[in-house]
Design a protein around this motif. Structure first.
Motif, PDB file in Angstrom:
ATOM      1  N   LEU A 287      -2.319   0.545  -4.777  1.00  0.00           N
ATOM      2  CA  LEU A 287      -2.210  -0.745  -4.103  1.00  0.00           C
ATOM      3  C   LEU A 287      -1.700  -1.769  -5.101  1.00  0.00           C
ATOM      4  CD1 LEU A 287      -2.827  -2.189  -1.370  1.00  0.00           C
ATOM      5  CD2 LEU A 287      -5.020  -2.853  -2.378  1.00  0.00           C
TER       6      LEU A 287
ATOM      7  N   SER B 242      -4.790  -1.752   8.729  1.00  0.00           N
ATOM      8  CA  SER B 242      -6.070  -2.012   8.072  1.00  0.00           C
ATOM      9  C   SER B 242      -6.246  -1.052   6.901  1.00  0.00           C
ATOM     10  CB  SER B 242      -7.235  -1.875   9.061  1.00  0.00           C
ATOM     11  OG  SER B 242      -7.180  -0.649   9.766  1.00  0.00           O
ATOM     12  N   LEU B 243      -6.949  -1.529   5.888  1.00  0.00           N
ATOM     13  CA  LEU B 243      -7.299  -0.727   4.716  1.00  0.00           C
ATOM     14  C   LEU B 243      -8.801  -0.514   4.701  1.00  0.00           C
ATOM     15  CD1 LEU B 243      -5.101  -2.378   1.906  1.00  0.00           C
ATOM     16  CD2 LEU B 243      -4.670  -0.237   3.148  1.00  0.00           C
ATOM     17  N   TRP B 244      -9.212   0.688   4.234  1.00  0.00           N
ATOM     18  CA  TRP B 244     -10.613   1.108   4.293  1.00  0.00           C
ATOM     19  C   TRP B 244     -11.024   1.759   2.985  1.00  0.00           C
ATOM     20  CZ3 TRP B 244     -13.151  -0.161   8.741  1.00  0.00           C
ATOM     21  CH2 TRP B 244     -12.327  -0.590   9.794  1.00  0.00           C
ATOM     22  N   GLU B 245     -12.302   1.628   2.643  1.00  0.00           N
ATOM     23  CA  GLU B 245     -12.784   2.245   1.408  1.00  0.00           C
ATOM     24  C   GLU B 245     -13.348   3.636   1.626  1.00  0.00           C
ATOM     25  OE1 GLU B 245     -15.502  -0.516  -0.386  1.00  0.00           O
ATOM     26  OE2 GLU B 245     -17.017  -0.239   1.144  1.00  0.00           O
TER      27      GLU B 245
ATOM     28  N   ALA C  57      -9.455   0.117  -1.637  1.00  0.00           N
ATOM     29  CA  ALA C  57      -8.719   0.723  -0.531  1.00  0.00           C
ATOM     30  C   ALA C  57      -8.389   2.178  -0.844  1.00  0.00           C
ATOM     31  CB  ALA C  57      -7.449  -0.061  -0.266  1.00  0.00           C
TER      32      ALA C  57
ATOM     33  N   ALA D 165       0.866  -1.175   0.000  1.00  0.00           N
ATOM     34  CA  ALA D 165       0.000   0.000   0.000  1.00  0.00           C
ATOM     35  C   ALA D 165       0.906   1.229   0.000  1.00  0.00           C
ATOM     36  CB  ALA D 165      -0.905  -0.007   1.234  1.00  0.00           C
TER      37      ALA D 165
ATOM     38  N   VAL E  37     -11.456  -3.158   4.105  1.00  0.00           N
ATOM     39  CA  VAL E  37     -10.985  -3.971   2.982  1.00  0.00           C
ATOM     40  C   VAL E  37     -10.209  -5.166   3.515  1.00  0.00           C
ATOM     41  CG1 VAL E  37      -9.534  -3.975   0.906  1.00  0.00           C
ATOM     42  CG2 VAL E  37     -10.948  -1.979   1.451  1.00  0.00           C
TER      43      VAL E  37
ATOM     44  N   ALA F 205      -5.775   3.984   4.905  1.00  0.00           N
ATOM     45  CA  ALA F 205      -5.162   2.957   5.740  1.00  0.00           C
ATOM     46  C   ALA F 205      -5.006   3.511   7.150  1.00  0.00           C
ATOM     47  CB  ALA F 205      -3.797   2.563   5.193  1.00  0.00           C
TER      48      ALA F 205
END
Length: 192
Positions: A178, A159-162, A105, A40, A142, A108
């Motif tokens: 990514l 953690s990855l987030w949308e 993603a 990432a 994600v 993060a």
């Protein structure tokens, strides 16, 4: 699974467009890297999302030590060293990895914390495994991972987030790109 991150903290007046352009031009170079679960390409900018600094801080989850070593010693890392000087590359041993229900993603969250020393190590790492599971189950997640550095006795939660309001505590980064050639091969759940 192995986690790795280096962070380039840049001057307060640094034009972060330079980093954005660099990632736009070069981010695809790891899209097919053997042994890489995911990379990432992360940035945070001073004054945005509570960041005190401008920073470029890629985060990696490796499927194999061979892939990580090929990156570090075989040329991939050299580009960063040539352009910015050689940063310290932190490494953690994987404890857990979970997929979430999010698809793209955009942000993060990384949180580092000491491993508790007031009880059995098993309890501390089981809590980290449970945290990865809880984060991945949240709306918009994600993925989530937990890892440990036994030299410093430090846990890292990643953690990855949308969406731009991640439901996790820690430093918030924007994901510029990514690369995930082996994400589908990252081992799920607890890593022992």
């Amino acid at each position: 699974m192995h986690a790795m991150q280096y962070a380039l903290t840049l001057p307060a007046d640094y034009d972060m467009g330079i980093i954005r352009d660099r990632v736009a031009r070069r981010g695809h170079l790891l899209d097919h890297w053997d042994g890489l679960g995911l990379k990432a390409y992360l940035v945070r900018e001073r004054g945005q999302r509570a960041s005190p600094v401008n920073q470029y801080a890629p985060f990696y989850l490796w499927n194999t030590v061979d892939g990580m070593n090929a990156f570090l010693w075989g040329g991939g890392f050299q580009g960063v060293s040539d352009d910015f000087g050689r940063p310290s590359a932190r490494q953690w041993t994987g404890l857990a990895y979970e997929e979430g229900n999010g698809s793209h993603a955009r942000f993060a969250v990384r949180r580092r914390q000491p491993v508790r020393d007031d009880g059995p190590l098993t309890d501390a790492v089981e809590e980290a495994v449970g945290e990865a599971r809880r984060l991945a189950a949240r709306d918009g997640a994600v993925l989530a991972a937990a890892a440990v550095d036994t030299g410093r006795w430090e846990l890292v939660h990643f953690s990855l987030w949308e969406h731009d309001a991640p439901k996790a505590d820690g430093d918030v980064f924007e994901v510029l790109h990514l690369s995930a050639p082996g994400r589908d091969r990252l081992p799920r759940g607890r890593q022992w």
